[in-house]
Design an enzyme around this catalytic site. Structure first.
Site, PDB file in Angstrom:
ATOM      1  CE1 TYR A   1      -4.294   0.781  -0.237  1.00  0.00           C
ATOM      2  CE2 TYR A   1      -4.452  -1.269   0.983  1.00  0.00           C
ATOM      3  CZ  TYR A   1      -5.047  -0.289   0.193  1.00  0.00           C
ATOM      4  OH  TYR A   1      -6.360  -0.389  -0.150  1.00  0.00           O
TER       5      TYR A   1
ATOM      6  CD  GLU B   1      -4.650   5.336   0.938  1.00  0.00           C
ATOM      7  OE1 GLU B   1      -4.710   6.222   1.815  1.00  0.00           O
ATOM      8  OE2 GLU B   1      -5.505   4.453   0.798  1.00  0.00           O
TER       9      GLU B   1
ATOM     10  CG  ASP C   1      -8.748  10.983 -23.753  1.00  0.00           C
ATOM     11  OD1 ASP C   1      -7.815  10.175 -23.933  1.00  0.00           O
ATOM     12  OD2 ASP C   1      -9.815  10.678 -23.201  1.00  0.00           O
TER      13      ASP C   1
ATOM     14  CB  THR D   1      -5.284   4.264 -21.501  1.00  0.00           C
ATOM     15  OG1 THR D   1      -5.304   4.361 -22.922  1.00  0.00           O
ATOM     16  CG2 THR D   1      -6.663   4.581 -20.945  1.00  0.00           C
TER      17      THR D   1
ATOM     18  CE  LYS E   1      -7.888   2.752 -25.289  1.00  0.00           C
ATOM     19  NZ  LYS E   1      -7.976   3.553 -24.059  1.00  0.00           N
TER      20      LYS E   1
ATOM     21  NE  ARG F   1      -7.532  -3.094 -19.578  1.00  0.00           N
ATOM     22  CZ  ARG F   1      -7.873  -3.110 -20.865  1.00  0.00           C
ATOM     23  NH1 ARG F   1      -7.320  -3.972 -21.697  1.00  0.00           N
ATOM     24  NH2 ARG F   1      -8.758  -2.266 -21.336  1.00  0.00           N
TER      25      ARG F   1
HETATM   26  N1  DSN Z   1     -12.840   1.487 -24.511  1.00  0.00           N
HETATM   27  C1  DSN Z   1     -11.815   2.253 -25.180  1.00  0.00           C
HETATM   28  C2  DSN Z   1     -11.760   1.966 -26.633  1.00  0.00           C
HETATM   29  O1  DSN Z   1     -11.940   0.810 -26.991  1.00  0.00           O
HETATM   30  O2  DSN Z   1     -11.542   2.848 -27.444  1.00  0.00           O
HETATM   31  C3  DSN Z   1     -11.973   3.678 -24.906  1.00  0.00           C
HETATM   32  O3  DSN Z   1     -12.166   3.883 -23.549  1.00  0.00           O
END
Ligand code: DSN
Length: 431
Positions: A65, A67, A211, A237, A240, A246
């Site tokens: 942990y 925090e 974003d 994120t 991707k 993730r």
């Molecule tokens: N779920 C993601 C996507 O597939 O583009 C976006 O949050």
């Protein structure tokens, strides 16, 4: 293009403890490994992480942990964790060239919610691209908390071009004076003009949030312009095109650093997921290598080649093609609904997702489009020379979906599996 080096592949039969403890769960993991190995994965928000990223995310860092932030924690025993987080932060700042990085957001939606918490009050007006136009739920869309707790006003793409109409965006921003303007989204096949959004944000007094969840790897690899000179805050994120675990990050100018950190913790989250922070650090290290630049450019080259091959086969593509990793197919002229096509392609070993297209007359759960992309197949080493075959499979698959020809789908599945065998994926067992 080179194939996955041996050191990035894992050996078979690799979950002995899991298999001994929970064979039922182990069998599901093994089945998923098989599925990811045998299929052509075209969902543009997915990828294959390296074995190093997988290993980092499965470590005893999980047990801790933490925090707070490095040097300012509410728990003792942070001798190693502080260094892990500092490493991730330093690598994020160096890779993207930002003043500040917060690597603690659990994923993209919490990261975006933290931005609201940092810069807006409930009921404030916020602006983003409408979800059916290619935006994201968390950009103020009605069914999301961001559209319920804030007053979301939404911009669109032009029906004739599929491109953002900046005159309309400016007009809306000056009329509504939003606290935040989001640019970026989930189904945008074209380059985001960060400079144009920054100008509108400046004129209307809004904080500009870029974003870049979908394109972070392309930005890092120099295959898409960077938002850093233009955006106040960058949300992304890490799983991707960036090819990490993730998770998510918020990048910001120094003036916003405190507000962002306070919003993530204690504003929104508790303890960071240290095993994810470690894996983000590894992914950022990998993304700083010259080979990642080649990867990012190859993703775009593959998507452009795939788009051309689909156009040549009579497919309608939103905006007429792509500048990035993503192609949005409108199947209206093929007379096959997106969901029917996506499910048939899945049976053919081609994994896509059905998606709305701009001005879609159909419902989101049964839309007209299919969204595809090239991050995963590029990670396996497929190149532009393979994109005609991929387009052919999609073409045959969509036609088979229309006629209900299951034998044709099975035949494609065999052909796909055969090609995939020749291109082992990072992180997956080799046999
Ligand atoms: N779920 C993601 C996507 O597939 O583009 C976006 O949050």
């Amino acid at each position: 293009m080179t194939q996955t080096p041996a050191h990035q592949q894992t050996s078979a039969h690799q979950h002995p403890a899991l298999t001994a403890t929970d064979p039922e769960l182990a069998a599901l993991v093994t089945a998923e490994e098989r599925l990811q190995a045998d299929t052509l994965r075209l969902i543009p928000s997915e990828n294959y992480v390296s074995t190093a990223v997988l290993e980092a995310s499965g470590t005893v860092l999980q047990n801790k942990y933490s925090e707070g932030y490095p040097g300012r924690r509410y728990y003792e025993g942070q001798q190693n964790i502080d260094q892990v987080e500092r490493l991730a932060v330093a690598r994020a700042k160096a890779l993207f060239g930002t003043d500040h990085a917060n690597v603690q957001p659990y994923s993209g939606s919490p990261a975006n919610l933290a931005v609201y918490l940092a810069f807006a009050e409930p009921g404030d007006t916020v602006m983003g691209m409408a979800l059916p136009m290619g935006g994201h739920l968390t950009h103020g869309w009605g069914v999301s908390a961001t559209g319920k707790w804030f007053r979301g006003v939404q911009y669109a793409v032009r029906q004739d071009t599929g491109l953002v109409d900046f005159d309309a965006v400016r007009e809306l921003a000056l009329k509504e004076r939003p606290k935040l303007i989001f640019c970026g989204g989930t189904a945008l096949p074209r380059t985001i003009d960060f400079a144009a959004f920054a100008e509108i944000a400046r004129e209307s007094g809004a904080v500009l949030v870029a974003d870049i969840a979908h394109i972070a790897g392309l930005v890092a690899g120099g295959a898409h312009p960077s938002p850093v000179p233009y955006a106040d805050v960058i949300s992304t994120t890490t799983h991707k095109t960036l090819r990490g675990p993730r998770g998510a990050m918020l990048l910001a100018r120094e003036e916003h650093a405190k507000a962002i950190d306070k919003a993530v913790f204690p504003g929104l989250q508790g303890g960071p997921h240290n095993q994810t922070t470690a894996a983000i650090a590894v992914a950022l290290h990998e993304a700083a290598q010259p080979s990642f630049r080649s990867y990012a450019h190859a993703v775009v080259a593959n998507a452009k080649a795939l788009a051309e091959a689909l156009l040549a086969r009579g497919f309608d593509l939103v905006s007429g093609g792509t500048d990035n990793h993503l192609v949005l197919m409108d199947l209206t002229s093929k007379d096959v609904p997106g969901k029917v096509a996506a499910k048939a392609l899945d049976r053919a070993g081609i994994v896509v997702n059905y998606n709305t297209v701009p001005y879609d007359p159909r419902k989101p759960f049964d839309p007209s489009g299919v969204r595809i992309g090239t991050p995963s197949l590029t990670s396996r080493g497929l190149g532009t020379e393979h994109m005609a075959a991929v387009a052919d499979w999609i073409d045959r698959g969509v036609r088979a979906a229309g006629t209900g020809d299951e034998d044709a789908l099975l035949k494609i599945r065999g052909e796909v599996a055969e090609l995939m065998t020749a291109f082992p994926a990072p992180g997956l067992p080799t046999a």
